[in-house]
Design an enzyme around this catalytic site. Structure first.
Site, PDB file in Angstrom:
ATOM      1  N   LYS A  46      10.794 -83.792  27.086  1.00 17.75           N
ATOM      2  CA  LYS A  46       9.591 -83.276  26.413  1.00 17.75           C
ATOM      3  C   LYS A  46       9.880 -83.080  24.912  1.00 17.75           C
ATOM      4  O   LYS A  46       9.099 -83.507  24.071  1.00 17.75           O
ATOM      5  CB  LYS A  46       9.182 -81.938  27.012  1.00 17.75           C
ATOM      6  CG  LYS A  46       8.155 -81.159  26.169  1.00 17.75           C
ATOM      7  CD  LYS A  46       7.762 -79.827  26.758  1.00 17.75           C
ATOM      8  CE  LYS A  46       8.657 -78.710  26.312  1.00 17.75           C
ATOM      9  NZ  LYS A  46       8.452 -78.207  24.955  1.00 17.75           N
ATOM     10  N   ASN A  47      11.025 -82.448  24.603  1.00 16.35           N
ATOM     11  CA  ASN A  47      11.273 -82.076  23.210  1.00 16.35           C
ATOM     12  C   ASN A  47      11.681 -83.254  22.341  1.00 16.35           C
ATOM     13  O   ASN A  47      11.854 -83.106  21.147  1.00 16.35           O
ATOM     14  CB  ASN A  47      12.294 -80.941  23.153  1.00 16.35           C
ATOM     15  CG  ASN A  47      11.685 -79.669  23.691  1.00 16.35           C
ATOM     16  OD1 ASN A  47      10.469 -79.589  23.863  1.00 16.35           O
ATOM     17  ND2 ASN A  47      12.507 -78.685  23.991  1.00 16.35           N
TER      18      ASN A  47
ATOM     19  N   CYS B  93       4.267 -71.548  22.796  1.00 12.14           N
ATOM     20  CA  CYS B  93       4.577 -70.408  23.671  1.00 12.14           C
ATOM     21  C   CYS B  93       4.813 -69.141  22.848  1.00 12.14           C
ATOM     22  O   CYS B  93       5.213 -69.180  21.713  1.00 12.14           O
ATOM     23  CB  CYS B  93       5.849 -70.703  24.450  1.00 12.14           C
ATOM     24  SG  CYS B  93       5.629 -71.975  25.670  1.00 12.14           S
TER      25      CYS B  93
ATOM     26  N   ARG C  81       7.503 -67.341  15.360  1.00 14.68           N
ATOM     27  CA  ARG C  81       7.991 -68.728  15.278  1.00 14.68           C
ATOM     28  C   ARG C  81       7.515 -69.313  13.947  1.00 14.68           C
ATOM     29  O   ARG C  81       6.572 -70.062  13.856  1.00 14.68           O
ATOM     30  CB  ARG C  81       7.494 -69.531  16.479  1.00 14.68           C
ATOM     31  CG  ARG C  81       8.012 -68.949  17.793  1.00 14.68           C
ATOM     32  CD  ARG C  81       7.689 -69.823  18.966  1.00 14.68           C
ATOM     33  NE  ARG C  81       8.580 -70.990  19.025  1.00 14.68           N
ATOM     34  CZ  ARG C  81       8.390 -71.989  19.883  1.00 14.68           C
ATOM     35  NH1 ARG C  81       7.338 -71.991  20.669  1.00 14.68           N
ATOM     36  NH2 ARG C  81       9.222 -73.004  19.916  1.00 14.68           N
TER      37      ARG C  81
ATOM     38  N   ASP D  13      16.518 -72.566  25.981  1.00 15.45           N
ATOM     39  CA  ASP D  13      15.508 -72.981  26.958  1.00 15.45           C
ATOM     40  C   ASP D  13      15.996 -72.861  28.389  1.00 15.45           C
ATOM     41  O   ASP D  13      15.206 -72.974  29.324  1.00 15.45           O
ATOM     42  CB  ASP D  13      15.077 -74.438  26.715  1.00 15.45           C
ATOM     43  CG  ASP D  13      14.383 -74.587  25.388  1.00 15.45           C
ATOM     44  OD1 ASP D  13      14.219 -75.735  24.950  1.00 15.45           O
ATOM     45  OD2 ASP D  13      14.036 -73.558  24.786  1.00 15.45           O
TER      46      ASP D  13
ATOM     47  N   ARG E  74       3.037 -77.993  31.127  1.00 15.95           N
ATOM     48  CA  ARG E  74       3.273 -78.563  29.789  1.00 15.95           C
ATOM     49  C   ARG E  74       4.622 -79.255  29.724  1.00 15.95           C
ATOM     50  O   ARG E  74       4.829 -80.150  28.915  1.00 15.95           O
ATOM     51  CB  ARG E  74       3.257 -77.443  28.735  1.00 15.95           C
ATOM     52  CG  ARG E  74       1.883 -76.920  28.395  1.00 15.95           C
ATOM     53  CD  ARG E  74       1.969 -76.009  27.197  1.00 15.95           C
ATOM     54  NE  ARG E  74       2.790 -76.623  26.167  1.00 15.95           N
ATOM     55  CZ  ARG E  74       3.476 -75.918  25.263  1.00 15.95           C
ATOM     56  NH1 ARG E  74       3.436 -74.614  25.271  1.00 15.95           N
ATOM     57  NH2 ARG E  74       4.201 -76.539  24.359  1.00 15.95           N
TER      58      ARG E  74
END
Ligand code: EPZ
Length: 419
Positions: free
Chosen positions: A22-23, A116, A121, A306, A398
Site C-alpha cells: 500500500k505505502n 488516520c 501529522r 505500523d 484501506r
C-alpha cells in the site's frame, strides 16, 4: 455502516498470499503523472486507497484500465486543475500529487491531506523541500496552492530535520524533472522509497542512493512509459505472521521479502515464535509458551511503527510483562482501550503501552480507530472466545486487500456485514 463479525477461537491453517505494498502504490500512482506515455503497474493491491487514487487520476484527465492486480495508466490527458477536494482528504498519501503536479506543471492546487488519526501529522518537511525548489505556497480555503510563477522548479540541497517517508518520496518525485541536482540528506530508508525510485529510474529518471540516508536526483527533461511490479507489502506480511503465531496451527505466509522484515522477525524470535524462512515465504508453526517482550519502534530498518499495533494481540498471549513505545507516533494507542474491552491486561502509562500476559480474550463490540488498530482488533477477534463485532472497518479495507477472503480460506469464521 459495515462491520466485521468474528466467531473466535478457531484454529487456522493453510496459506495466505501477501499483496502489493500500500505505502508504495499510493506514491507510484501519483508519480505516473510525470510520464509522457503509458505506465503499467503489476501487483496492485485491491484496497480502497487505490480506488480513491484512481478516481482522482481519472477526474484529472488520466485514462486508467484496471484488470485484477494490473493497472494501466495513461497520464497524457492529465490537466493542471485544482484537485477534487472530496477525495483528497480521504487519504493522507494524496499529498504525493503535490510533488508530481509541481514536477509536471510547475504548480499544484490541492486539498490538505487526510488520513488516520495518529496524532499530529504535519507536512512541514514536504513544504520546506518544495520552497527550497522554488515553489511559493499560499492557502485558498481548504486548498493549498504551490506555484513557481512560470519558472520550472529547480534542484536544491535539502536536509530533512526528521526522517520522513512521505517528505522523502514527495521530494524525489518533484525533483525527477526539476532543473538541476537535488540532494536529500537524512532521507528515510524504507523499501517503498526504493520502489518509487526504481519506477522513476525505469521511466528515465536519474536517482541514486534510494534506501540510504542520502539520495541524489539529477533532473531530466522527459520521463517515458514503463512496466513495474509493486513490491510486497511488508506490513501486511507482518500482520499475517503475527496472526499465524497467535492463532495458527501451521500457516505459510507467501510473497514475503524476508529482508524487509528482519527487525520484526528478530523480535518474534525473541518471543520464542518458531518460524521457517523460505525463498519468498515464511512458515509459522503453532506456538505455545511465548515470552513477553518489549517493543520500541524506529525508522526503517528498525521495528516499524505500523507493526506495533498488529503485533500487540500476539504479545498478549505471551507469559510476563512488556512495554511498547512508539517513537514515531506517540499517540498511536487508540487500540489499547478496545483490547482492554476484550479483557486484555493492557493500558497506556505515560508514553508507553504496558501489558501483562498471558490473556484469554473474550469477544466484544469494538471499533477500529485507524488502519493498523483495526488489523490488531481482527487478530484479537480471531483469538477471543465468542463473538467480536468490529465497526469503522473502512479503515481496515484501506490497507488490507481481500482480508475476509484471505482469513476465511485459513478457516476463520469471519464475515463483513451491512449494519
Ligand atoms: C508513512 O507515513 C506511512 N504512510 C505510514 O503508514 C507510516 O506509519 C509512516 O510513513 C512511518 O514513518 C504512507 O506511506 C502512505 P512520515 P508518513 O512522514 O509519510 C513527522 C500505515 O499504517 N513529520 O514518515 O505520513 C511525522 O509527524 C501508515 O500504512 C513531520 O514532522 O509518515 C512523524 O512523527 C500510517 N513533518 C514522522 O515525521 C513532515 O512534514 C514520520 O512521519 C512529515 C512528517
Amino acid at each position: 455502516m459495515r462491520k466485521i463479525i468474528i466467531n473466535g477461537g478457531k484454529p487456522l491453517s493453510g496459506e495466505v498470499a501477501v499483496s502489493g505494498a500500500k505505502n508504495s502504490v499510493v506514491a507510484l500512482i501519483p508519480a505516473i503523472i510525470l510520464a509522457d506515455d503509458i505506465v503499467t503497474l503489476d501487483g496492485v493491491p485491491a484496497i480502497s486507497d487505490v480506488d480513491s487514487l484512481i478516481d482522482i487520476m481519472v477526474s484529472m484527465g488520466a485514462k486508467v484500465n484496471r484488470d485484477g492486480e494490473t493497472l494501466e495508466i495513461d497520464p497524457r490527458g492529465v490537466k493542471d486543475v485544482p484537485m477534487p477536494y472530496g477525495k483528497i482528504n480521504s487519504l493522507r498519501a494524496s499529498y504525493y500529487f503535490y510533488g508530481s503536479l509541481l514536477g509536471r506543471f510547475g504548480q499544484a492546487v490541492v486539498g490538505l491531506p487526510g488520513g488516520c488519526d495518529l496524532g499530529p501529522r504535519p507536512i512541514d518537511l514536504h513544504l520546506k523541500a518544495f520552497e527550497a525548489m522554488g515553489a511559493s505556497i499560499s492557502y485558498e480555503g481548504e486548498s493549498m496552492r504551490l506555484a513557481t510563477d512560470g519558472e520550472p522548479i529547480h534542484g536544491a540541497h535539502i536536509y530533512m530535520d526528521t526522517v520522513s517517508v512521505g517528505a522523502t518520496i514527495n521530494t524525489m518525485i518533484a525533483a525527477a524533472k526539476a532543473k538541476g541536482r537535488t540532494v536529500i540528506e537524512n532521507a528515510a530508508r524504507e523499501p517503498e522509497i526504493i520502489d518509487v525510485a526504481t519506477l522513476l529510474n525505469n521511466m528515465g529518471a536519474h536517482i541514486r542512493g534510494a534506501g540510504t540516508d542520502v539520495i541524489v536526483i539529477e533532473g531530466v527533461e522527459t520521463l517515458h512509459g514503463t512496466r513495474h511490479q509493486v513490491i510486497p507489502d511488508r506490513i501486511e506480511a507482518g500482520t499475517y505472521i503475527a496472526m499465524a503465531a497467535a492463532v495458527g496451527q501451521g500457516i505459510r505466509v507467501t510473497n514475503v521479502l524476508y529482508e524487509h522484515l528482519e527487525s520484526y522477525i528478530a523480535k518474534l524470535e525473541e518471543m520464542g515464535v518458531r518460524m521457517t524462512v523460505e525463498e519468498d515465504s515464511i512458515f509459522v508453526e503453532a506456538q505455545e509458551n511465548l515470552k513477553a517482550v518489549s517493543v520500541k519502534t524506529s525508522p526503517y530498518p528498525g521495528f516499524a511503527t505500523d507493526l506495533q499495533q498488529p503485533i500487540t494481540p500476539l504479545l498478549l498471549t505471551a507469559q510476563g510483562r512488556g512495554a511498547i513505545v512508539d517513537t514515531i507516533y506517540e499517540k498511536r494507542v487508540n487500540h489499547v482501550p478496545e483490547m482492554a474491552r476484550m479483557g486484555a491486561d493492557i493500558s497506556v502509562v505515560g508514553s508507553q503501552i504496558v501489558y501483562n500476559g498471558p490473556n484469554q480474550l473474550s469477544g466484544a463490540q469494538v471499533k477500529a480507530t485507524d488502519l493498523r488498530a483495526g488489523a490488531a482488533l481482527v487478530i484479537a477477534g480471531l483469538m477471543a472466545q465468542g463473538k467480536t463485532e468490529i465497526t469503522n472497518i473502512e479503515f481496515i479495507l484501506r490497507g488490507y486487500s481481500n482480508i475476509i477472503e484471505k482469513l476465511t480460506a485459513l478457516g476463520a469464521d469471519i464475515q463483513l456485514v451491512e449494519e
